[in-house]
Design an enzyme around this catalytic site. Structure first.
Site, mmCIF file in Angstrom:
data_model
loop_
_atom_site.group_PDB
_atom_site.id
_atom_site.type_symbol
_atom_site.label_atom_id
_atom_site.label_comp_id
_atom_site.label_asym_id
_atom_site.label_seq_id
_atom_site.Cartn_x
_atom_site.Cartn_y
_atom_site.Cartn_z
ATOM 1 N N ARG A 1 -11.018 -1.518 -1.870
ATOM 2 C CA ARG A 1 -9.765 -0.781 -2.048
ATOM 3 C C ARG A 1 -9.124 -1.236 -3.348
ATOM 4 O O ARG A 1 -9.647 -2.120 -4.029
ATOM 5 C CB ARG A 1 -8.811 -0.892 -0.846
ATOM 6 C CG ARG A 1 -8.968 -2.034 0.096
ATOM 7 C CD ARG A 1 -8.608 -3.365 -0.485
ATOM 8 N NE ARG A 1 -7.322 -3.287 -1.121
ATOM 9 C CZ ARG A 1 -6.945 -3.937 -2.175
ATOM 10 N NH1 ARG A 1 -7.770 -4.791 -2.765
ATOM 11 N NH2 ARG A 1 -5.755 -3.801 -2.689
ATOM 12 N N ASP B 1 -0.902 2.680 -8.160
ATOM 13 C CA ASP B 1 -2.018 3.543 -7.764
ATOM 14 C C ASP B 1 -2.006 4.849 -8.540
ATOM 15 O O ASP B 1 -3.027 5.507 -8.670
ATOM 16 C CB ASP B 1 -1.936 3.810 -6.265
ATOM 17 C CG ASP B 1 -2.143 2.519 -5.489
ATOM 18 O OD1 ASP B 1 -3.293 2.188 -5.208
ATOM 19 O OD2 ASP B 1 -1.147 1.817 -5.233
ATOM 20 N N ASN C 1 2.956 3.065 -5.635
ATOM 21 C CA ASN C 1 2.274 1.805 -5.324
ATOM 22 C C ASN C 1 2.437 1.551 -3.826
ATOM 23 O O ASN C 1 3.100 2.327 -3.111
ATOM 24 C CB ASN C 1 2.848 0.657 -6.165
ATOM 25 C CG ASN C 1 1.979 -0.589 -6.115
ATOM 26 O OD1 ASN C 1 0.773 -0.515 -6.311
ATOM 27 N ND2 ASN C 1 2.574 -1.730 -5.819
#
Ligand code: MRU
Length: 368
Positions: free
Chosen positions: A54, A249, A259
């Protein structure tokens, strides 16, 4: 970065068989360090969706290697291009928020379309995936070199007293191919002998801070303390945080930051306490097409069981425990958006800029 004295990246091709992708299976950390081998595009999709790996940069690099496997598989299919397109769709659908995923898959499709024969396409896909991974590592290293000057400055102002940095979630080397984004300046500062201490938000519900960031920092010998997610505001009010650095992100062209859930509340608390709030990201995390993070960024909603159950080591075994009434509903939003106005600066591979369209585009003029 080093694990047990040996240098690792988070993803690589198996030396004896370069059609196999090796990853660190993060589901077992911090308790076990296990390598998983991925052989098919489907296995890569599962690894991303089920969070064996991830973090924005690593999701992108893993998807790129997945597209390389798709070219090998496509050779045996009736239609090479159909298999490639379907694989691209499959990989893009695994997780919605980190824009690095779509960026990497599109870049692979572009690279593969530039050559004609199947053999050339496979060779080209392998090279492109390796290039994406190398670039990710390189960009993170440069984020470290740019970000460290901010820490150096604070250290000078504090006359070499310890600089206390708060971070949320894991934007460390485990979330990228190497170095990390938020952690890169921290590792660089530590390597330069600057006195630092990191407050690590546990980051419910998946606990990326407690399980991953803490494990990384411990391995590298960086002083740190794990705190519950609600502690940051209190520490800030009492002068115990000098700066915040988080990852991202997806960042819009005006500097809004998606995020891990809870980032927004840290940014609000930092603003209220006049504490600099920095976001570190490689340029693959910018979504150049959008300007309004709150309206335009799709936020992943994950299974409510991640909230209702907690897992950890118990008598030498990993156990999953229910911590809520069995029949209560739980909501599990994975990310939130911090508006650009709360962000002091963005630390990128090209330098530090204001979280404004002008600041960003001045560093990346090709995106004007
Ligand atoms: O759900 P995850 O673990 O993939 O979440 C991503 C993150 O690790 C964080 O949001 C991080 O701060 C940014 S990714 C480098």
């Amino acid at each position: 970065m080093k694990v047990g004295g040996k240098n690792y990246r988070t993803i690589w091709l198996k030396e004896e068989d370069p059609r196999v992708i090796c990853i660190i299976d993060q589901r077992h950390l911090p308790h076990k360090f296990l390598i998983e081998e991925l052989h098919t595009t489907n296995e890569v999709a599962v690894a991303i969706r089920e969070m064996h790996i991830r973090g924005a940069g690593l999701i992108g690099a893993t998807a790129a290697y997945g597209m390389y496997l798709a070219t090998i598989e496509a050779r045996e299919k009736k239609s090479f291009s159909d298999h490639l397109q379907n694989s691209a769709q499959l990989l893009k659908s695994t997780r919605p928020t980190a824009v690095n995923l779509e960026w990497a898959v599109n870049r692979m499709l572009d690279a593969i379309s530039n050559v004609q024969s199947v053999d050339e396409k496979i060779i080209c896909a392998k090279k492109a995936a390796i290039a994406i991974a190398d670039e990710d590592a390189d960009h993170c290293m440069n984020i470290g070199l740019h970000g460290v000057s901010i820490i150096e400055e604070i250290s000078k102002q504090k006359q070499d007293e310890t600089v206390n940095i708060l971070t949320h979630c894991n934007a460390g080397w485990l979330a990228f191919v190497d170095h990390g984004s938020a952690t890169a300046p921290i590792y660089e500062a530590f390597a330069r002998g600057i006195k630092i201490h990191v407050w690590v938000d546990e980051t419910r519900p998946r606990n990326q801070g407690a399980s991953l960031t803490a494990w990384e920092l411990l391995n590298q010998g960086v002083p740190h303390t794990i705190i519950t997610d609600n502690t940051g505001g209190h520490l800030m009010q009492h002068g115990m945080v000098d700066m915040v650095i988080t990852g991202a992100d997806r960042v819009t062209r005006v500097g809004d930051v998606a995020n891990k859930i809870g980032t927004y509340l840290k940014a609000l608390a930092a603003k209220d306490n006049h504490i600099p709030f920095y976001v570190a990201l490689p340029s693959s995390t910018f979504d150049w097409k959008i300007s309004d993070g709150i309206k335009e960024i799709q936020i992943e909603e994950r299974n409510s069981d991640e909230v209702k159950y907690i897992s950890g080591l118990c008598d030498g075994e990993i156990k999953k425990i229910l911590i809520t009434p069995e029949n209560s509903n739980a909501a599990n939003y994975g990310f939130d958006v911090t508006p650009a106005r709360l962000v002091t600066g963005l630390i990128t591979e090209r330098g530090v800029c204001n979280a404004t369209e002008k600041g960003i585009v001045d560093l990346f003029p090709e995106q004007k």
